[in-house]
Design an enzyme around this catalytic site. Structure first.
Site, PDB file in Angstrom:
ATOM      1  N   LYS A 191       0.992  -1.312  -0.177  1.00  0.00           N
ATOM      2  CA  LYS A 191      -0.045   0.031  -0.050  1.00  0.00           C
ATOM      3  C   LYS A 191       0.850   1.396  -0.060  1.00  0.00           C
ATOM      4  CE  LYS A 191      -4.150   1.720   0.367  1.00  0.00           C
ATOM      5  NZ  LYS A 191      -5.065   1.859  -1.051  1.00  0.00           N
ATOM      6  N   ASP A 223      -5.552  -3.025  -2.592  1.00  0.00           N
ATOM      7  CA  ASP A 223      -7.017  -3.013  -2.694  1.00  0.00           C
ATOM      8  C   ASP A 223      -7.060  -3.618  -4.215  1.00  0.00           C
ATOM      9  OD1 ASP A 223      -5.394  -0.795  -3.137  1.00  0.00           O
ATOM     10  OD2 ASP A 223      -6.889   0.646  -2.906  1.00  0.00           O
ATOM     11  N   ASP A 247      -2.534 -12.544   5.173  1.00  0.00           N
ATOM     12  CA  ASP A 247      -3.434 -13.169   5.731  1.00  0.00           C
ATOM     13  C   ASP A 247      -4.838 -13.050   5.066  1.00  0.00           C
ATOM     14  OD1 ASP A 247      -4.820 -14.441   7.902  1.00  0.00           O
ATOM     15  OD2 ASP A 247      -4.440 -12.959   9.286  1.00  0.00           O
ATOM     16  N   ASP A 251      -6.578 -16.105   2.265  1.00  0.00           N
ATOM     17  CA  ASP A 251      -7.951 -16.560   2.174  1.00  0.00           C
ATOM     18  C   ASP A 251      -9.073 -16.345   0.914  1.00  0.00           C
ATOM     19  OD1 ASP A 251      -7.265 -17.702   4.550  1.00  0.00           O
ATOM     20  OD2 ASP A 251      -9.222 -16.689   5.715  1.00  0.00           O
TER      21      ASP A 251
END
Ligand code: NAD
Length: 355
Positions: A191, A223, A247, A251
C-alpha cells in the site's frame, strides 16, 4: 534418516493428520525411505495434559526435527481461557521460535472441482497461484501496541506496522526463488501510496528483483490485488506480500478453489519448516469421520517438495489426489450426495500413489 515431528492438535486436526500419516507410510514403502516420526501434543490437547498450549519439551523436539506436520488447534472447550494460554498461542510460539518467516499457500483450481467454486468456470479454469506471505513481522508483531485510556476517559487501541530491510529482503528472495520453479512471475502487493513501511517494501523488493532478471516483477496496491483476484485470477503466479495483507489475500485466493478442506500450507524458515492444512479444528464436524483429509495430505506433498527435495514423490501424491477427484469421489464439504468418509478418502488416495 528424515525426522518428522507430528503434532495432530485438536478436533479434525487429529483425524486428518492420522490420515496424512498413511501417505507417509506409503511413500516409505514405495521409495524405500525411512522417516523417523515422533508424535506429541499441541494446542488444547497440551493444555489439558500440561496446562500450556505447547511445552518446552515439544518445542525442543520441533527444533530437532527436519519438519513439523501439524493438524489444527483450538475449539470451544478452551475459548474461555485467557488469551495468553489459548491453544492458538502454540502456533505463534512455533512460528517465532522456529523462525518461520515465509508462509506459502498454494491455491490451484482442480479441474474436477470447478463447479465447487463460487466464480464462473472461464474465470477460474487453470488458476494456479502461490501466495508467499511474510509471517514473523509487520503489524502482528510490531510495537508499540496496546489499548490505552485517553485523557477524556475513552480508549485508544493501536498497533504498529513495521518492516526492516533484512525482513523484506529474505521474504522477497524466497518468493523469487519459488517463482523460478513456476511461471517466473512475482506480483508484490503493498500500500505504497499511503504507508511508509510499504514504500520501503516496494523499494527493497525492486532491489532484490535485480538479482533475478529472469523473473518478471510487478507491483500492485492491496485493494487492486483483492479486486484482480476475483476479476482475473489467472494473471497471477506468485503473490508476495506482508503478514497482514497476506492473511487476507491468501484466504481470498483460497476460496477460488472451492473448499477450505483442500488447502495445504508450508511455513518455512532458514533452518526449520512446518506444514499444516489451512483449516482449523472444525468443531462442528470433529469426531464424525467427515473431514476432508486432502489439505493435510497435500501438506505432506509440500513437505516432500520443500524440506526433503523429493519432487517426484510430491508430484505422485498430488497426482493421486487429482485422480481420486477425477473419479468423482468427494467428502461432504465438496458434495451433498454420494460422499466418502475421511478415512475412505485417504485410503483411495494412498491406493493411487505410484512412483
Ligand atoms: P475451521 O477452519 O475450523 O472451520 C470453518 C468451516 O470449515 C467449518 O464449517 C468446518 O466444518 C469447515 N471445515 C474446516 N476444515 C474442514 C475439513 N478438513 N473438511 C471439511 N470441512 C472443513 O474454522 P473456525 O470454525 O473459524 O475455527 C474453529 C477452531 O479452529 C477455532 O478454535 C479456531 O481458533 C481454530 N483455528 C485453528 C487454526 C489452526 O490451527 N491453524 C486455523 C483456523 C482456526
Amino acid at each position: 534418516m528424515y525426522k518428522i515431528l507430528v503434532l495432530p492438535g485438536d478436533g479434525v486436526g487429529k483425524e486428518v493428520v492420522h490420515e496424512a500419516l498413511k501417505v507417509i507410510k506409503r511413500i516409505e514403502s514405495l521409495a524405500h525411505l525411512k522417516f523417523e516420526i515422533k508424535e506429541d501434543q499441541v494446542g488444547g490437547a497440551s493444555i489439558d495434559q500440561h496446562g500450556v498450549p505447547i511445552t518446552g519439551e515439544v518445542l525442543k523436539k520441533a527444533k530437532d526435527s527436519d519438519a513439523v506436520l501439524l493438524g489444527a488447534v483450538g475449539g470451544p472447550k478452551w475459548d474461555s481461557l485467557d488469551y495468553k494460554v489459548r491453544p492458538e498461542q502454540a502456533l505463534l510460539v512455533l512460528r517465532r521460535e522456529l523462525g518461520l518467516y515465509a508462509n506459502l499457500r498454494p491455491a490451484a483450481v482442480d479441474p474436477s472441482l470447478i463447479e465447487a467454486s463460487s466464480l464462473k468456470r472461464e474465470v477460474i479454469e487453470g488458476v494456479d497461484i502461490l501466495v508467499v506471505r511474510e509471517l514473523t513481522g509487520g503489524i502482528y508483531f510490531g510495537t508499540p501496541k496496546g489499548v490505552e485510556k485517553n485523557p477524556d476517559g475513552s480508549e485508544r487501541g493501536f498497533n504498529t506496522e513495521v518492516y526492516s530491510t533484512h525482513e523484506i529482503e529474505r521474504i522477497a528472495k524466497k518468493a523469487f526463488e519459488l517463482a523460478r520453479k513456476r511461471k517466473r512471475k512475482v506480483a508484490s502487493v503493498d500500500k505504497a501510496n499511503i504507508l511508509e513501511s510499504s514504500e520501503l517494501w516496494r523499494r527493497i523488493v525492486t532491489q532484490v528483483a535485480k538479482r533475478f532478471p529472469d523473473v518478471q516483477l510487478s507491483h500492485l496496491y492491496v485493494d487492486n490485488c483483492a479486486m484482480q483476484l476475483i476479476r482475473n485470477p489467472k494473471q497471477f503466479d506468485v503473490i508476495l506480500t506482508t503478514n497482514l495483507f497476506g492473511d487476507i489475500l491468501s484466504d481470498e485466493a483460497a476460496m477460488l478453489t472451492g473448499s477450505i478442506g483442500m488447502l495445504p500450507s508450508a511455513s518455512l524458515g532458514d533452518h526449520h519448516a512446518l506444514y499444516e492444512p489451512v483449516h482449523g479444528s472444525a468443531p462442528d464436524i470433529a469426531g464424525k469421520n467427515q473431514a476432508n483429509p486432502i489439505a493435510a495430505i497435500l501438506s505432506v506433498a509440500m513437505m516432500l517438495r520443500y524440506t526433503f527435495g523429493l519432487y517426484d514423490l510430491a508430484l505422485a501424491v498430488e497426482g493421486a489426489v487429482r485422480n481420486v477427484l477425477k473419479e468423482g469421489y468427494r467428502t461432504r464439504d465438496l458434495s451433498v450426495d454420494g460422499t466418502v468418509s475421511t478415512s475412505q478418502m485417504s485410503d483411495l488416495i494412498v491406493e493411487r500413489i505410484e512412483h
